[in-house]
Structures are given as C-alpha cells and as structure tokens.
Design a protein around this motif. Structure first.
Motif, PDB file in Angstrom:
ATOM      1  N   LEU A  24       7.221 -16.347  11.042  1.00  0.00           N
ATOM      2  CA  LEU A  24       8.281 -16.465  10.022  1.00  0.00           C
ATOM      3  C   LEU A  24       9.664 -16.462  10.677  1.00  0.00           C
ATOM      4  N   PHE A  25       9.873 -15.548  11.627  1.00  0.00           N
ATOM      5  CA  PHE A  25      11.172 -15.483  12.317  1.00  0.00           C
ATOM      6  C   PHE A  25      11.469 -16.828  12.989  1.00  0.00           C
ATOM      7  N   ALA A  26      10.460 -17.407  13.646  1.00  0.00           N
ATOM      8  CA  ALA A  26      10.670 -18.674  14.355  1.00  0.00           C
ATOM      9  C   ALA A  26      11.027 -19.782  13.351  1.00  0.00           C
ATOM     10  N   ARG A  27      10.350 -19.779  12.189  1.00  0.00           N
ATOM     11  CA  ARG A  27      10.675 -20.789  11.163  1.00  0.00           C
ATOM     12  C   ARG A  27      12.109 -20.618  10.674  1.00  0.00           C
ATOM     13  N   GLU A  28      12.619 -19.394  10.749  1.00  0.00           N
ATOM     14  CA  GLU A  28      14.002 -19.120  10.302  1.00  0.00           C
ATOM     15  C   GLU A  28      15.002 -19.236  11.443  1.00  0.00           C
ATOM     16  N   GLY A  29      14.586 -19.818  12.565  1.00  0.00           N
ATOM     17  CA  GLY A  29      15.532 -20.180  13.625  1.00  0.00           C
ATOM     18  C   GLY A  29      15.661 -19.193  14.767  1.00  0.00           C
ATOM     19  N   ARG A 205     -12.232   1.765  -2.252  1.00  0.00           N
ATOM     20  CA  ARG A 205     -11.674   3.033  -2.779  1.00  0.00           C
ATOM     21  C   ARG A 205     -10.158   3.040  -2.642  1.00  0.00           C
ATOM     22  N   MET A 206      -9.672   2.536  -1.511  1.00  0.00           N
ATOM     23  CA  MET A 206      -8.219   2.517  -1.283  1.00  0.00           C
ATOM     24  C   MET A 206      -7.547   1.529  -2.237  1.00  0.00           C
ATOM     25  N   ILE A 207      -8.163   0.378  -2.398  1.00  0.00           N
ATOM     26  CA  ILE A 207      -7.580  -0.663  -3.268  1.00  0.00           C
ATOM     27  C   ILE A 207      -7.555  -0.184  -4.727  1.00  0.00           C
ATOM     28  N   ASP A 208      -8.583   0.600  -5.115  1.00  0.00           N
ATOM     29  CA  ASP A 208      -8.626   1.129  -6.486  1.00  0.00           C
ATOM     30  C   ASP A 208      -7.418   2.007  -6.802  1.00  0.00           C
ATOM     31  N   ARG A 209      -6.771   2.548  -5.763  1.00  0.00           N
ATOM     32  CA  ARG A 209      -5.593   3.416  -5.980  1.00  0.00           C
ATOM     33  C   ARG A 209      -4.280   2.620  -6.001  1.00  0.00           C
ATOM     34  N   VAL A 210      -4.360   1.314  -5.731  1.00  0.00           N
ATOM     35  CA  VAL A 210      -3.140   0.485  -5.692  1.00  0.00           C
ATOM     36  C   VAL A 210      -2.852  -0.026  -7.102  1.00  0.00           C
ATOM     37  N   PRO A 211      -1.697   0.325  -7.688  1.00  0.00           N
ATOM     38  CA  PRO A 211      -1.410  -0.147  -9.046  1.00  0.00           C
ATOM     39  C   PRO A 211      -1.564  -1.665  -9.215  1.00  0.00           C
ATOM     40  N   MET A 212      -1.198  -2.444  -8.201  1.00  0.00           N
ATOM     41  CA  MET A 212      -1.349  -3.899  -8.333  1.00  0.00           C
ATOM     42  C   MET A 212      -2.796  -4.353  -8.165  1.00  0.00           C
ATOM     43  N   GLY A 213      -3.686  -3.437  -7.764  1.00  0.00           N
ATOM     44  CA  GLY A 213      -5.119  -3.726  -7.760  1.00  0.00           C
ATOM     45  C   GLY A 213      -5.608  -4.644  -6.653  1.00  0.00           C
ATOM     46  N   ARG A 214      -4.824  -4.803  -5.590  1.00  0.00           N
ATOM     47  CA  ARG A 214      -5.263  -5.648  -4.478  1.00  0.00           C
ATOM     48  C   ARG A 214      -4.580  -5.188  -3.201  1.00  0.00           C
ATOM     49  N   ALA A 215      -5.151  -5.639  -2.055  1.00  0.00           N
ATOM     50  CA  ALA A 215      -4.501  -5.385  -0.763  1.00  0.00           C
ATOM     51  C   ALA A 215      -3.330  -6.349  -0.604  1.00  0.00           C
ATOM     52  N   GLY A 216      -2.408  -5.997   0.288  1.00  0.00           N
ATOM     53  CA  GLY A 216      -1.295  -6.903   0.575  1.00  0.00           C
ATOM     54  C   GLY A 216      -1.703  -7.981   1.570  1.00  0.00           C
ATOM     55  N   ARG A 217      -0.902  -9.026   1.637  1.00  0.00           N
ATOM     56  CA  ARG A 217      -1.095 -10.084   2.635  1.00  0.00           C
ATOM     57  C   ARG A 217      -0.044  -9.913   3.729  1.00  0.00           C
ATOM     58  N   VAL A 218      -0.373 -10.331   4.946  1.00  0.00           N
ATOM     59  CA  VAL A 218       0.550 -10.092   6.070  1.00  0.00           C
ATOM     60  C   VAL A 218       1.932 -10.708   5.813  1.00  0.00           C
ATOM     61  N   GLU A 219       1.978 -11.856   5.153  1.00  0.00           N
ATOM     62  CA  GLU A 219       3.270 -12.507   4.881  1.00  0.00           C
ATOM     63  C   GLU A 219       4.111 -11.662   3.926  1.00  0.00           C
ATOM     64  N   GLU A 220       3.436 -10.862   3.087  1.00  0.00           N
ATOM     65  CA  GLU A 220       4.167 -10.025   2.126  1.00  0.00           C
ATOM     66  C   GLU A 220       4.875  -8.862   2.817  1.00  0.00           C
ATOM     67  N   VAL A 221       4.501  -8.594   4.071  1.00  0.00           N
ATOM     68  CA  VAL A 221       5.229  -7.617   4.876  1.00  0.00           C
ATOM     69  C   VAL A 221       6.257  -8.339   5.761  1.00  0.00           C
ATOM     70  N   ALA A 222       5.890  -9.527   6.237  1.00  0.00           N
ATOM     71  CA  ALA A 222       6.797 -10.282   7.118  1.00  0.00           C
ATOM     72  C   ALA A 222       8.120 -10.603   6.409  1.00  0.00           C
ATOM     73  N   TYR A 223       8.066 -10.955   5.123  1.00  0.00           N
ATOM     74  CA  TYR A 223       9.314 -11.317   4.415  1.00  0.00           C
ATOM     75  C   TYR A 223      10.277 -10.132   4.275  1.00  0.00           C
TER      76      TYR A 223
END
Ligand SMILES: NC(=O)c1ccc[n+]([C@@H]2O[C@H](COP(=O)([O-])OP(=O)(O)OC[C@H]3O[C@@H](n4cnc5c(N)ncnc54)[C@H](O)[C@@H]3O)[C@@H](O)[C@H]2O)c1
Length: 250
Positions: A24-29, A205-223
């Motif tokens: 992502l950083f490389a795409r942003e220059g 079990r871990m995902i069941d505790r996440v209000p959004m009900g799913r794991a995150g994606r790596v890009e969702e941390v990169a942004y």
C-alpha cells in the motif's frame, strides 16, 4: 499520492500485515524498505512491488539486534538520503506454547515485540530529527489493552509495553515533529508463529466475541497505518487506534 517522496522502513514486512502495508505504501508513492529475518519471502514482496511499478528493497534485520538496527538505518539513509517513516510491525505470536508462564517464551516475546520497537525508535529518531520530522507507527494489539485466557502473558505484557512506549516516545519527540502512534489490531489472519490462536475452533471462539462478527483483513490494518504514517495525521501523536471490529468497545 499520500506518501510521495517519503522513505519508509517496515519491519516484519515479509508477511501478513507488514507485507500488505509495504504494498500500500508503495502504491502511495513511498520508497519502501522491507526489513525482516525472512530473506526469500522479503525479497519476493520487494520484487512484487517492483513489478507493479513501485519502489521497494529488502534488508535483513533481526529487530532484537541493536548492531543490525544501526547498520540498516545507516544503509537506508546512505541509499535514499532520508528516513521519514518507521513501522515497527515485526512480532512473535502469543500462542507458540500452551505454557503461559514459560520463561523462554517471555524472554522471546519481550525481546521481539517490546525491545525491537524500542530499538527501532532509538535508531530512526536521529535521521528523522535531522530531516525536521517523521512518523513512527507501532503495532501493538488489542492484547496490549486487555488480558486473554489463551495467550502467553508475555504477549499481552509486550504489547502493553508497546502501547505505553508509544505514548512516552510521542511526548519525548513531539517538539521535534516526530509523531509516534500505536495501532491495535483485533482478530486478524493468524500470525506465522501462532499455534493455538490458529486453531479453527479457537479462532471461531475469538470471532464470536467480535461485534462485527468476522476477522479483519490485512488491508484493513494497512490503511489505518497509512493514515497515521502520512501527513494527513500531522496533529496526531501518542494515540492508539483500535482496528478490531468493535472488540474493545464491547
Ligand atoms: N495476526 C493477528 O491476529 C494480530 C493481531 C494483533 C496484532 N498483531 C501484531 O501485528 C504485527 C504483524 O502481525 P502479522 O499477523 O502480520 O504476523 P506475521 O507472523 O504474518 O508477520 C510477522 C513478521 O515479523 C517477522 N519477524 C518476526 N520476528 C522478527 C525479528 N526478530 N526480526 C525481524 N522480523 C521478525 C516475521 O518474519 C514476519 O515476517 C505483529 O506485531 C503482531 O503481534 C497481529
């Protein structure tokens, strides 16, 4: 482009969130330096970025090795003339053993996850100071804010250290326009070194505790890392940003 002219070192960028952030950083220059112990994997990410038209190179770095940090930062400044951004992302998982009081695991977790971040800050600050500023983003975790029954206590302690070290460094370097912030991912794709937390039953079990009900994606941390690294976050320092689908809000 959001990082045009910036030079960035990203530790642990041969894999996972670090690799996604490098792309992502490389795409942003940005000119990206992938710093990792995994050499073929790191070179492969750099090659992928190059093929896509970005600028990236690989440097072998064990983040626990002070002499190596010194050499890598010096080489980056010699090659690119500056260092604007450091992402302290390299990490060791908290579920390499089910013995949550194993002392060797404590030492390894504190060395990689906490001391590695301290050393990164120590060696990145002088060139940032010389250039009139910079941005450091440290990868903590939701484990840096709360306890968990299924991780080694050294993981949570090391990530808690990253959280407070971030605030301390932010205060120390604020007048020099060097911003320091932490990112706290929640349930993400398992780390390479994860054992129990990579187990499908435990993950559910871990995902069941996440209000959004799913794991995150790596890009969702990169942004969010991109935002904190960029000049868009010019008045943000010492902050912790949760990227956890609502886990810590519940
Ligand atoms: N995956 C998750 O669920 C999760 C959740 C919260 C926080 N985190 C944190 O986010 C960061 C990235 O995690 P990830 O999921 O991408 O993990 P990952 O295992 O996919 O990547 C970690 C990278 O760090 C590198 N690394 C490990 N030890 C190193 C050392 N001594 N020197 C240099 N590089 C080293 C590895 O080689 C690897 O490339 C870590 O700090 C992790 O603790 C992960």
């Amino acid at each position: 482009m959001r990082l045009a002219t910036k030079v960035a070192i990203i530790t642990g960028a041969a894999s996972g969130m670090g690799a996604a952030t490098a792309k992502l950083f490389a795409r942003e220059g940005a000119t990206v330096v992938i710093a990792d112990v995994l050499e073929p994997e790191g070179r492969e990410i750099a090659a992928e970025i190059g093929k896509a038209g970005g600028r990236a190179s690989f440097k072998k770095l064990d983040v626990t090795d002070e002499a190596a940090w010194k050499a890598v930062v010096a080489a980056v400044v010699a090659e690119h003339g500056r260092l604007d951004i450091l992402v302290n992302n390299a990490g060791l998982a908290g579920s390499t053993t089910r013995d949550y009081v194993d002392t060797d695991a404590w030492d390894a977790l504190m060395a990689i996850n906490a001391k590695g971040v301290f050393l990164g800050i120590k060696y990145a600050v002088p060139p940032m100071r010389a250039a009139g500023g910079g941005s450091i983003v440290n990868l903590s975790s939701l484990s840096g804010n709360v306890g968990q029954s299924y991780t080694h206590m050294g993981y949570n302690a090391s990530k808690g250290a990253v959280r407070t070290l971030t605030k301390q460094a932010a205060v120390h370097y604020a007048k020099e326009n060097i911003r320091v912030n932490s990112i706290h991912p929640g349930v993400m794709p398992p780390m390479r070194t994860a054992k129990l937390t990579a187990d499908p039953v435990q993950r559910q079990r871990m995902i069941d505790r996440v209000p959004m009900g799913r794991a995150g994606r790596v890009e969702e941390v990169a942004y969010p890392i991109l935002f904190l690294a960029s000049d868009e976050a010019s008045y943000i320092t010492g902050a912790e940003l949760w990227v956890d689908g609502g886990y810590l809000a519940a």
